[in-house]
Enzyme design. Structure first.
Site, PDB file in Angstrom:
ATOM      1  N   CYS A   8     -84.323  55.306 111.416  1.00 44.17           N
ATOM      2  CA  CYS A   8     -83.371  55.482 110.312  1.00 44.17           C
ATOM      3  C   CYS A   8     -82.376  56.551 110.751  1.00 44.17           C
ATOM      4  O   CYS A   8     -82.212  56.776 111.956  1.00 44.17           O
ATOM      5  CB  CYS A   8     -84.077  55.838 109.000  1.00 44.17           C
ATOM      6  SG  CYS A   8     -84.974  57.413 109.011  1.00 44.17           S
ATOM      7  N   ASN A  11     -84.829  60.441 110.133  1.00 41.88           N
ATOM      8  CA  ASN A  11     -86.263  60.424 110.485  1.00 41.88           C
ATOM      9  C   ASN A  11     -87.089  61.377 109.603  1.00 41.88           C
ATOM     10  O   ASN A  11     -88.092  61.927 110.031  1.00 41.88           O
ATOM     11  CB  ASN A  11     -86.486  60.744 111.977  1.00 41.88           C
ATOM     12  CG  ASN A  11     -87.908  60.440 112.480  1.00 41.88           C
ATOM     13  OD1 ASN A  11     -88.431  61.150 113.331  1.00 41.88           O
ATOM     14  ND2 ASN A  11     -88.517  59.403 111.991  1.00 41.88           N
ATOM     15  N   CYS A  13     -87.140  60.332 105.920  1.00 42.76           N
ATOM     16  CA  CYS A  13     -87.466  59.516 104.733  1.00 42.76           C
ATOM     17  C   CYS A  13     -87.971  58.131 105.126  1.00 42.76           C
ATOM     18  O   CYS A  13     -89.172  57.887 105.154  1.00 42.76           O
ATOM     19  CB  CYS A  13     -86.251  59.382 103.811  1.00 42.76           C
ATOM     20  SG  CYS A  13     -85.663  60.938 103.111  1.00 42.76           S
ATOM     21  N   ARG A  14     -87.046  57.204 105.429  1.00 44.04           N
ATOM     22  CA  ARG A  14     -87.436  55.798 105.556  1.00 44.04           C
ATOM     23  C   ARG A  14     -88.262  55.477 106.795  1.00 44.04           C
ATOM     24  O   ARG A  14     -89.276  54.780 106.692  1.00 44.04           O
ATOM     25  CB  ARG A  14     -86.177  54.906 105.532  1.00 44.04           C
ATOM     26  CG  ARG A  14     -85.500  54.885 104.196  1.00 44.04           C
ATOM     27  CD  ARG A  14     -84.091  54.364 104.301  1.00 44.04           C
ATOM     28  NE  ARG A  14     -83.236  55.283 105.044  1.00 44.04           N
ATOM     29  CZ  ARG A  14     -81.980  55.065 105.351  1.00 44.04           C
ATOM     30  NH1 ARG A  14     -81.426  53.918 104.985  1.00 44.04           N
ATOM     31  NH2 ARG A  14     -81.274  55.962 106.009  1.00 44.04           N
ATOM     32  N   SER A  15     -87.816  55.943 107.981  1.00 44.13           N
ATOM     33  CA  SER A  15     -88.572  55.519 109.177  1.00 44.13           C
ATOM     34  C   SER A  15     -89.963  56.150 109.249  1.00 44.13           C
ATOM     35  O   SER A  15     -90.911  55.466 109.654  1.00 44.13           O
ATOM     36  CB  SER A  15     -87.760  55.720 110.469  1.00 44.13           C
ATOM     37  OG  SER A  15     -87.442  57.060 110.690  1.00 44.13           O
ATOM     38  N   ASP A 122     -80.660  54.182 101.377  1.00 43.89           N
ATOM     39  CA  ASP A 122     -81.171  55.506 101.707  1.00 43.89           C
ATOM     40  C   ASP A 122     -81.637  56.237 100.442  1.00 43.89           C
ATOM     41  O   ASP A 122     -80.816  56.588  99.588  1.00 43.89           O
ATOM     42  CB  ASP A 122     -80.051  56.297 102.390  1.00 43.89           C
ATOM     43  CG  ASP A 122     -80.599  57.505 103.104  1.00 43.89           C
ATOM     44  OD1 ASP A 122     -81.703  57.959 102.744  1.00 43.89           O
ATOM     45  OD2 ASP A 122     -79.924  57.997 104.022  1.00 43.89           O
TER      46      ASP A 122
HETATM   47  P1  4NP Z   1     -83.489  58.980 106.298  1.00 44.40           P
HETATM   48  O1  4NP Z   1     -82.763  59.772 105.104  1.00 44.40           O
HETATM   49  O2  4NP Z   1     -82.395  58.491 107.214  1.00 44.40           O
HETATM   50  O3  4NP Z   1     -84.165  57.833 105.591  1.00 44.40           O
HETATM   51  O4  4NP Z   1     -84.435  59.939 106.948  1.00 44.40           O
HETATM   52  C1  4NP Z   1     -81.846  60.827 105.282  1.00 44.40           C
HETATM   53  C2  4NP Z   1     -82.290  62.095 105.499  1.00 44.40           C
HETATM   54  C3  4NP Z   1     -81.382  63.132 105.627  1.00 44.40           C
HETATM   55  C4  4NP Z   1     -80.042  62.868 105.514  1.00 44.40           C
HETATM   56  C5  4NP Z   1     -79.593  61.602 105.300  1.00 44.40           C
HETATM   57  C6  4NP Z   1     -80.501  60.568 105.195  1.00 44.40           C
HETATM   58  N1  4NP Z   1     -79.109  63.922 105.589  1.00 44.40           N
HETATM   59  O5  4NP Z   1     -77.909  63.672 105.404  1.00 44.40           O
HETATM   60  O6  4NP Z   1     -79.498  65.064 105.873  1.00 44.40           O
END
Ligand code: 4NP
Length: 155
Positions: A8, A11, A13-15, A122
């Site tokens: 993702c 790294n 949340c989703r992955s 997201d």
């Molecule tokens: P992920 O979510 O891609 O599912 O881990 C996010 C985590 C942090 C951020 C964006 C998306 N951020 O902008 O910090």
């Protein structure tokens, strides 16, 4: 050994949710020893950080622990280390294709393996961690059954 890397953006949340949902699924099916499963982010923004608490809590609601996981950025050598590189959104697919070229067609979206191909929104922005969990679980189940079918055909 089937080597799977979930990707993702951050790294956190989703992955990592996908990593631990799949680890849980293969353990429950008694086939964990046939898989190597990990996750990474396209960005280095969250490097070294633990799983984001609402994502961790959503996993915990389903009895899944992600203890010890720290975010790391995808690097070029990951391309050779994994057989399937499963991204949450098409923009992650594009960004990895730019980096690796994808000569062995390893990169896809997780939900491209399901009946309803789409991006996994997201939850960092939607705040809907339950929906992210449900969609990721659906994708993991669909991917796992695809891999198992392929293996059975090869026998
Ligand atoms: P992920 O979510 O891609 O599912 O881990 C996010 C985590 C942090 C951020 C964006 C998306 N951020 O902008 O910090």
């Amino acid at each position: 050994m089937i080597r799977v890397l979930f990707v993702c953006l951050g790294n956190i949340c989703r992955s990592p949710m996908a990593e631990f949902i799949m680890k849980d699924a293969v353990e429950k099916e008694g086939i964990a020893d046939r898989f190597s499963i990990s996750s990474a982010g396209t960005s280095d923004e969250e490097e070294g950080n633990p799983v984001y608490p609402p994502a961790r809590e959503e996993l915990a609601k389903h009895g899944i622990s992600c203890a010890g996981k720290r975010a790391r950025q995808f690097c070029l050598s990951d391309y050779d280390k994994y057989d399937f590189i499963l991204c949450m959104e098409s923009r992650h697919v594009k960004s990895l294709q730019r980096l690796c070229g994808d000569p062995q067609c390893k990169i896809s979206r997780l939900l491209d393996h399901s009946q309803h191909p789409h991006d996994i929104a997201d939850p960092w922005y939607t705040r809907n961690f339950a929906l992210a969990y449900a969609e990721i679980e659906e994708g993991v189940r669909a991917f796992l059954s695809e891999v198992q079918k392929r293996e059975n055909h090869g026998k």
